[in-house]
Design a protein around this motif. Structure first.
Motif, short mmCIF file in Angstrom:
data_model
loop_
_atom_site.label_atom_id
_atom_site.label_comp_id
_atom_site.label_asym_id
_atom_site.label_seq_id
_atom_site.Cartn_x
_atom_site.Cartn_y
_atom_site.Cartn_z
N THR A 14 9.21 9.02 -2.48
CA THR A 14 9.55 10.26 -3.15
C THR A 14 9.35 11.43 -2.20
N ARG A 74 10.78 3.65 -4.37
CA ARG A 74 9.47 3.47 -3.73
C ARG A 74 8.98 4.75 -3.05
N GLY A 126 0.81 -1.21 0.00
CA GLY A 126 0.00 0.00 0.00
C GLY A 126 0.84 1.26 0.00
N SER A 127 0.15 2.39 0.11
CA SER A 127 0.81 3.70 0.04
C SER A 127 0.33 4.60 1.17
N GLN A 130 6.00 10.73 -0.14
CA GLN A 130 5.10 9.78 -0.75
C GLN A 130 5.73 8.40 -0.66
N ASN A 154 5.27 4.49 -1.48
CA ASN A 154 4.56 3.47 -2.26
C ASN A 154 5.20 2.11 -2.03
N SER A 155 4.47 1.07 -2.39
CA SER A 155 4.97 -0.31 -2.26
C SER A 155 5.55 -0.54 -0.88
N ARG A 184 1.07 8.96 2.43
CA ARG A 184 1.75 10.22 2.17
C ARG A 184 1.88 10.99 3.48
#
Length: 120
Positions: free
Chosen positions: A68, A66, A16-17, A81, A83-84, A19
């Motif tokens: 940022t 993954r 999942g992600s 951010q 991700n993964s 932020r």
């Protein structure tokens, strides 16, 4: 006095992600660079990602591709951010800002931390 307020942590499943956001507030300061660190239970705090004073970015190898990091200079806000996400990303994430006050005193401020938990 520079204050950093983080938000965006939580519980997410692997893959999942999330932020994260970190906003700097106060008056009479300028920020040279901001970044994110994390500390897992029983481990030392480590750099995750940050901007350098030259404007480039640095990432720890384990998050490259993954995560940022980005920023909004007008809002003195930095984002991460993610991700993964993997279970090994579970940690308390801290925002850090380095800069100088109006009195030309350097500072390095930390946020209170936000928990990120990744379940397998």
């Amino acid at each position: 006095q520079v204050q950093l307020v983080e938000s965006g942590g939580g519980l997410v499943q692997a893959g999942g992600s999330l932020r994260l956001s970190c906003a700097a507030s106060g008056s009479g300061f300028s920020i040279d660079d901001m970044g994110w660190y994390r500390q897992a239970p029983g481990k030392q705090r480590e750099l995750v990602a940050r901007f350098t004073t030259a404007g480039s970015t640095i990432y720890v190898d384990s998050v490259k591709g993954r995560f940022t990091i980005s920023r909004d200079n007008a809002k003195n806000t930095v984002y991460l951010q993610m991700n993964s996400l993997k279970p090994e990303d579970t940690a308390v994430y801290y925002c850090n800002a380095k800069g100088i006050t109006a009195g030309l005193v350097g500072f390095s401020s930390w946020g209170q931390g936000t928990q990120v938990t990744v379940s397998s």
